[in-house]
Every structure is written in C-alpha cells, then in structure tokens.
Design an enzyme around this catalytic site. Structure first.
Site, PDB file in Angstrom:
ATOM      1  CB  CYS A 382      -2.539 -52.345 -81.018  1.00  0.00           C
ATOM      2  SG  CYS A 382      -1.048 -53.355 -81.134  1.00  0.00           S
ATOM      3  CG  HIS A 509      -4.510 -55.282 -77.775  1.00  0.00           C
ATOM      4  ND1 HIS A 509      -5.303 -55.128 -78.879  1.00  0.00           N
ATOM      5  CD2 HIS A 509      -3.259 -55.526 -78.234  1.00  0.00           C
ATOM      6  CE1 HIS A 509      -4.564 -55.277 -79.973  1.00  0.00           C
ATOM      7  NE2 HIS A 509      -3.331 -55.516 -79.610  1.00  0.00           N
ATOM      8  CD  GLU A 511      -8.401 -54.455 -77.196  1.00  0.00           C
ATOM      9  OE1 GLU A 511      -7.868 -53.494 -76.593  1.00  0.00           O
ATOM     10  OE2 GLU A 511      -7.960 -54.906 -78.269  1.00  0.00           O
TER      11      GLU A 511
END
Ligand code: GLN
Length: 535
Positions: A382, A509, A511
C-alpha cells in the site's frame, strides 16, 4: 440443529487474549464438523476503528466486503479460514447510529428511546443477524472491554436477556480472567477472578466456563477452589498459559477438553476428539524451523499490533519455507542515506509498510532505493508500494520532486494521485477504497508465478491514493512494470521490477488474507527468495 450462541467475556484486565480464545474455540468446533462464525462487539463509540491511530487500537483489519474492523477479526480468519463480513464487527457507535436513524425515520413514533429496551434490542438483533442470513451451528460472540466498564453494560444486559430467551442448551457464557502471580508471596491469586465472576453474577450472568490466564501452571486444588467460589464445575475451569505461539492455543485448549465441556453443557455428546492433523503439522514444522531469517519492517510504528497481519503473514510463510522469521522494526523516521546500509545489515529482505501521512515517508523512500540498488528483496504494501513508485520516479526517471498528492498537493510530478472517485469526498470515516477487488495479472511475471500462474485474483484494499496512469509508459520503459490491474477501472494494483530478484509493490493488502493453513502466495514467494539469496 438450532444455532447455539457462545458469549466470550473478559474480566480483571484487558489484553487477556479473548480474541485468540474465541478463534481457537471456533477452530476446535470446526474440526468437529460444525459450521461456525465469530463476531466481535466493541463498546467504543467510533463507528469503526478506521479513524483510530494504531497506538490506540493496533492495526485496522479490513474484511473482504470492505468493513474496517478490530484486529481480532484477523485472528478469527487466520485460525478458522472463514471470511468475516461487516456483520462480524459491531461497535456501540454503530448500534446507536442505527437506533437514532430509526428514531428520525419515525419507527418508534410516540415512544421514549432508552438504553433498555431500544439499545439492548438492537444489540440482540445484531448478535443474531449473521445466523438470520445463513445457517450456523455456532455463533461465537466476543464482547470487547472488561467487566465493570460503564460502556459494556448494555452488551451484558443484552446477553443476559438473550440467554434467557435462548435457554441453557442454546447459549453459554465463557468468561476469561487473570490469575496473577505475586512473586514476593510466591503465590497465585484467585481473588480477582472471584470478584470478576461476582460482578458478572450481579448483572444476572452466571458463566458456565472460566478460562484463567496465568503465567504459571495452576494446580488442581486452585482450579477446584475457583470452581467452588464461582459456581462452575472444576472441569470447566480451564487454564490459558503463555505459549510459544498463539497457534498452540487450540491444541492446548483441546487437551483440557475446552470444547467438550462446552458441547456437553449445551446438550451435545462430544464424540471423538478431532486429530487436528494439518494444524499439528503446521506446529510441528514451525518447531523444526530453526534456521532464522531476518526481515526488516520499515515503518513509522515500532509496535507489534500496528502491523499484526503482516507479522503473522511473514510467520506463516516462514513456517512453510522451514524458516523462523525474525521481524525487526526499522523506524523509518530514523533512516538516512548515511545509515541505511548499516541499518539493513544482516537483513534478508524488507517489507515497506502501509501507512498514512508524511511522517517517516522519506525513510521509506531511502529504504526502497537501497533495496532496489542492492538487489535486496523488497515488498512494498500500500503506502510502501507508493513509496517504491515515488523513489523510482525521482531516481530512475529523474522526476525531481515526484510525490504523492497525499504528502505534497503541489508536487510537479504527482506519480501517486488521488483516485477520481475520492476527489469529492469530505468525510474521512469509512470512505476509502475498501475491501476486495479483482486484479488481472500479467503472465510471465514474478507475481504471476508466485500466484501459481493465476490470471485473476482478488485482494483487499484500504487507500485513497493510486498510481497515476499518466506516467505508466515511462515507468514500464524504464523497468518498473505494472503487472496487476483492476479490470474495471484500469487502476494499477501491482508493480514489479522484473530484473530485480524480488521487488514487488502491491496497492492492496495481501496480509489480510494469509491464514495458518493457507499462507499467502506473495509472502511465500518473498520468504522463499529471501531464504535462497541468503544461502
Ligand atoms: N495513505 C495511502 C493512501 O491512502 C496508503 C494507505 C495504506 O497504506 N493503507 O492511499
């Protein structure tokens, strides 16, 4: 089977790990073949944690359907693999907002709107909402905050009423407390637990199961003492000791019969204990992964919770690459061109972290430059990806003063620009580009191979600014390729320097979607490359 409701409350202190216990219980019930969901009710007044800074509340997690939520939802997903939604995260603010909107609409004409019954009814409605849309065998509801807080009272009153309405077979309360150890006395103390349970009883809730957080093992004698004082069975007093990994918790809970006690109390014969095969394999592999690999987390927060999902994703990918990932915080505010080589010495790769605002970004740009020039694997996420782009613009394309409009609205080269649909937005809460969007991947790229040659993926976003397509051709000619694009809008989602061993930036993202049993492909490939290059 009727939907059964499990409420998880906490007493004595915060940070007892209610989220991990909720997620572990979800995992254990799933292993028995039950369909579950887990939801979090937070007593603060913000509509969501999206506008809270990470020092206050840790990372902001984002669901696929675009809700900014508490980081516990990340645990729920990582443990159980379920996809949570906006209905799995509710705050006092959201409860009040909908009651007040109904009041303005005239839904309660003639009535005085009160905490009881209007707010409590709304809470009860939200608790049952998920199961009204889709069948679940179990709905686990974690109540944020600590018993005794003024703001959690309406939630506890709602639980009390619901328990009465649902009956003992369909609802249960698991209460977490702390058993402190007084070193000077050499003793574990149960009084705070007794007091906390009394408080709960005073609110009309009798917990059926107690989970005692402790730094030292609890004797049977102590457990039966707690049981006696608190009106629970000794078998229902479970201990939760600090373990080497949060992922050990489900096994530890299962060994003590945590899920069996709960099932029995709800009138279900537990049957055989599930083997938790793949889960145990993960733990085993984790234990055997003794070779360490150091990854620098370049960001402005040097606190665990701010980058929770990134840390977990690195750990998952580490295990499946037989490596123990040591993530070191590198405060980007302290990075200079002079100290960067020393700062990153010994690191196998870096993650350039997400974030907002000016603070610490020049350090991220220096780290990106260093990694690019020294063939050090770098993963920009990001804001991290945006810094990779700015660095490339400034130092490879020679665009002096290139910047993001977020940091410098009058930059001569707005290589990161505000998204078109964001231009007229004035409210900051919940208005970013949020949630999962499609991304088309270019074949024959590192990213494409990492994703197992998939051409269309979906990833979660949380941003307002975006790569400026006006500069795309110049970037590509100079070697930074756009390898992932949103098919509808043409927005650049992934950049890659193909000639570099591993230099990838994602506007999304990744994650948020790495789980214990399904580590994220980009993190996997990143760690794999870091490990290979280190040899
Ligand atoms: N501040 C940047 C944006 O809004 C990046 C956000 C992030 O890193 N999550 O686009």
């Amino acid at each position: 089977m009727d939907t059964k409701y499990i409420f998880i409350t906490g007493g004595v202190t915060s940070s007892l790990g209610k989220g991990i216990i909720s997620a572990s219980l979800g995992k254990l019930l799933q292993a028995r073949g039950y369909k579950i969901t887990i939801q979090k009710f937070d007593p603060y007044i913000n509509i969501d944690p999206g506008t809270l800074n990470p020092y206050e509340h840790g990372e902001c997690y984002v669901t696929a359907d675009g809700m900014e939520t508490d980081l516990d939802l990340g645990h729920y997903e990582r443990f159980t693999g379920i996809e949570t939604t906006r209905d799995n995260s509710v705050t006092t603010g959201r409860i009040y907002l909908s009651v007040i909107e109904k009041e303005r609409h005239g839904d309660y004409l003639g009535k005085t709107i009160q905490v009881v019954p209007h707010i409590t009814d709304e809470i009860k409605h939200r608790i049952r909402l998920n199961a009204s849309k889709e069948h679940f065998d179990f709905v686990i509801t974690e109540i944020g905050g600590t018993i005794g807080d003024i703001e959690s009272q309406p939630f506890l009153e709602a639980i009390r009423q619901l328990r009465w309405e649902l009956g003992p077979q369909n609802s249960i309360n698991v209460h977490l407390t702390l058993v402190p150890y007084l070193a000077a006395a050499g003793e574990l103390k149960t009084k705070p637990t007794q007091t906390s349970v009394k408080q709960l009883q005073g609110l009309g809730i009798q917990p059926e199961v107690l989970v005692l957080r402790t730094e030292h093992p609890l004797s049977d004698e102590l457990r039966s003492k707690v049981a006696h004082f608190c009106n629970v069975d000794t078998a229902a007093v479970i201990q939760s000791q600090d373990l080497s990994s949060i992922y050990e918790v489900p096994v530890n809970m299962q060994n003590q019969g945590f899920d069996e006690v709960i099932l029995t109390k709800m009138g279900i014969t537990p049957g055989e204990r599930p083997a938790l095969g793949p889960w145990r394999e993960y733990l085993e592999r984790r234990k055997n992964a003794t070779k360490t690999i150091t990854i620098g987390l370049v960001g402005k927060y040097d606190l665990q919770d701010a980058y929770k999902s990134i840390l977990e994703s690195l750990a998952h990918a580490g295990v499946y690459n037989d490596r123990k990932v040591k993530a070191l915080f590198v405060n980007s505010e302290h990075i200079t061109r002079k100290n960067i080589a020393d700062t990153l010495k010994g690191m196998a790769g870096i993650v350039i972290c997400p974030g907002f605002g000016q603070r610490g970004i020049e350090g991220k740009i220096i780290a990106a430059e260093y990694a690019r020039e020294h063939n050090l694997p770098a993963f920009g996420i990001c804001l991290g990806m945006q810094m990779m782009v700015i660095e490339f613009a400034r130092h490879v394309l020679g665009l002096d003063g290139a910047d993001s409009i977020e940091m410098n609205p009058t930059t001569p080269h707005n290589v990161i620009d505000i998204m078109e649909e964001q231009k007229n937005i004035t409210n900051l809460g919940g208005t970013m580009r949020l949630g999962a969007y499609d991304c088309q991947i270019k074949p024959d790229t590192r990213t494409y191979n990492a994703y197992g040659k998939k051409e269309l993926i979906k990833e979660r976003h949380r941003h307002r600014y975006e790569f400026n397509n006006k500069y795309l051709a110049d970037f590509e000619t100079a070697g930074m390729k756009c390898v992932g694009t949103n098919p509808g809008s043409g927005l650049v989602e992934i950049v890659e320097i193909t000639s570099h061993p591993w230099y990838i930036g994602t506007q999304f993202h990744p994650e948020y979607s790495s789980t214990v049993l399904h580590p994220h492909p980009l993190f996997m490939d990143f760690i794999k490359t870091c490990a290979e290059l280190q040899k």
